[in-house]
Design an enzyme around this catalytic site. Sequence first.
Site, PDB file in Angstrom:
ATOM      1  N   ALA A  10       0.849  -1.203   0.000  1.00 27.31           N
ATOM      2  CA  ALA A  10       0.000   0.000   0.000  1.00 27.31           C
ATOM      3  C   ALA A  10       0.881   1.247   0.000  1.00 27.31           C
ATOM      4  CB  ALA A  10      -0.925  -0.016   1.222  1.00 27.31           C
ATOM      5  N   GLY A  14       0.960   1.144  -4.971  1.00 24.51           N
ATOM      6  CA  GLY A  14      -0.236   0.394  -4.580  1.00 24.51           C
ATOM      7  C   GLY A  14      -1.396   1.336  -4.284  1.00 24.51           C
ATOM      8  N   ASP A  33      -0.766  -4.644   3.300  1.00 23.60           N
ATOM      9  CA  ASP A  33       0.637  -4.259   3.512  1.00 23.60           C
ATOM     10  C   ASP A  33       1.082  -4.822   4.858  1.00 23.60           C
ATOM     11  OD1 ASP A  33       2.316  -1.612   2.118  1.00 23.60           O
ATOM     12  OD2 ASP A  33       3.083  -2.430   4.004  1.00 23.60           O
ATOM     13  N   ARG A  82      13.521   2.041  -6.496  1.00 30.00           N
ATOM     14  CA  ARG A  82      14.871   2.558  -6.751  1.00 30.00           C
ATOM     15  C   ARG A  82      15.080   3.906  -6.088  1.00 30.00           C
ATOM     16  NH1 ARG A  82      16.346   3.005 -12.895  1.00 30.00           N
ATOM     17  NH2 ARG A  82      14.140   3.243 -13.393  1.00 30.00           N
ATOM     18  N   ARG A  88      17.272  -0.903 -11.806  1.00 29.30           N
ATOM     19  CA  ARG A  88      16.210  -1.802 -11.321  1.00 29.30           C
ATOM     20  C   ARG A  88      16.821  -3.115 -10.834  1.00 29.30           C
ATOM     21  NH1 ARG A  88      14.081   0.677 -16.022  1.00 29.30           N
ATOM     22  NH2 ARG A  88      12.165   1.847 -15.678  1.00 29.30           N
ATOM     23  N   ASN A  95      14.128  -7.858  -3.138  1.00 32.02           N
ATOM     24  CA  ASN A  95      12.755  -8.042  -3.611  1.00 32.02           C
ATOM     25  C   ASN A  95      12.409  -9.501  -3.908  1.00 32.02           C
ATOM     26  OD1 ASN A  95      12.276  -5.385  -3.175  1.00 32.02           O
ATOM     27  ND2 ASN A  95      12.317  -4.760  -5.320  1.00 32.02           N
ATOM     28  N   ASN A 120      10.074  -4.458  -9.190  1.00 29.41           N
ATOM     29  CA  ASN A 120      11.309  -4.501  -9.983  1.00 29.41           C
ATOM     30  C   ASN A 120      12.397  -5.313  -9.296  1.00 29.41           C
ATOM     31  OD1 ASN A 120      10.919  -3.014 -12.411  1.00 29.41           O
ATOM     32  ND2 ASN A 120      10.708  -1.147 -11.183  1.00 29.41           N
ATOM     33  N   HIS A 175      12.151  -4.781 -18.995  1.00 28.19           N
ATOM     34  CA  HIS A 175      11.818  -3.461 -18.441  1.00 28.19           C
ATOM     35  C   HIS A 175      13.084  -2.869 -17.822  1.00 28.19           C
ATOM     36  CE1 HIS A 175       9.311  -0.361 -16.809  1.00 28.19           C
ATOM     37  NE2 HIS A 175       9.487  -0.716 -15.554  1.00 28.19           N
TER      38      HIS A 175
END
Length: 308
Positions: A10, A14, A33, A82, A88, A95, A120, A175
């Site tokens: 969130a 989000g 979250d 980032r 990224r 992550n 990412n 990406h």
Amino acid sequence: LRSKVTIVGAGQTGGAMARELAPKGIADIVLLDVAEGVPQGKALDMSQAAPIVGFDCKIVGTNDWKDSAASDIIIITSGKPRMPGMSRDDLVTANTEIVKSVVQQAIAQSPNAIIIVFVNPLDVMCYVAKKISGFPRERVFGQSGVLDAARFRTFIARELDVSSEDVQAYVLGGHGDDMVPLVRHTTVCGIPISELMAAERIAALVERTRKGGGEIVNLLKTGSAYYAPAAATIQMVESVLLDRKRVMPCAVYLEGEFGVSGIFMGVPVKLGARGVEQIIEIKLTDEERAMFERSAASVREVTKVTGL
Ligand SMILES: NC(=O)c1ccc[n+]([C@@H]2O[C@H](COP(=O)([O-])OP(=O)(O)OC[C@H]3O[C@@H](n4cnc5c(N)ncnc54)[C@H](O)[C@@H]3O)[C@@H](O)[C@H]2O)c1
């Protein structure tokens, strides 16, 4: 009965997604979250916009996965963004752990959901979500190309002083900074941009598109973009929930398409009620293929870091 969309994370993106989705009235929204109070506060605040903006869907903020049960779509935004100077790919280790644990909890509550990955490095986090969920590739894909194309479209529209809605563009590949904007397929209402703009200007806009995310990170200094990324994701959600079968560039697991296998890359797909209903292969020129392969090599390299 409305569809149900859970947005995990969130934070900036989000929250912006929930705000983008709510007025469409097509789904009840769960904002989840680990931070206590933040999803609840944002959900309550957004709900209080309902009488002004005019929507009836429910927006629930929570820290409890049970509230996400039987979601039709799970969007994963939970991850570190980032900061200036970071690529990224620098986010991969932190992550991966977050996405692993989130996917496990998400699928326990919603085994039939479609997962839209947003964290990412995007193509690699899609891979993590697919491996951990074991879902077929139709039901795990990522947002990248809709945003990258929107950036390219915006720059072209500004340069030509025309409506950005009339600019069509495709950006393929990973990406990252070696994404592949397809200039040949970029038009203003069907007119190739090569007929409307000098080659050096097109090259400059391609370069600005490739670095489009970084440009915003450097301006914000405390995080990355969220308005356009959220709008891009919700356009994908809408195509799925309304079974619109829109053709959009998304990150999907390739099994030989475009000459690539075993990794996620951005390519044109048809998005409908079943998720990715078709991958649309287009013939690339030698130059485009070389760029696509360069992009694939860098996605493959970072995918290995996950150890999955
Ligand atoms: N795909 C794209 O086009 C795109 C565009 C912009 C940002 N991003 C990426 O999206 C991610 C989120 O960006 P942001 O700006 O919203 O960051 P943010 O820091 O504002 O929000 C991330 C939220 O995730 C939460 N979170 C962390 N671990 C969690 C867990 N295990 N379970 C639930 N929630 C958890 C945090 O508490 C935080 O509120 C980043 O990785 C960023 O790079 C992707």
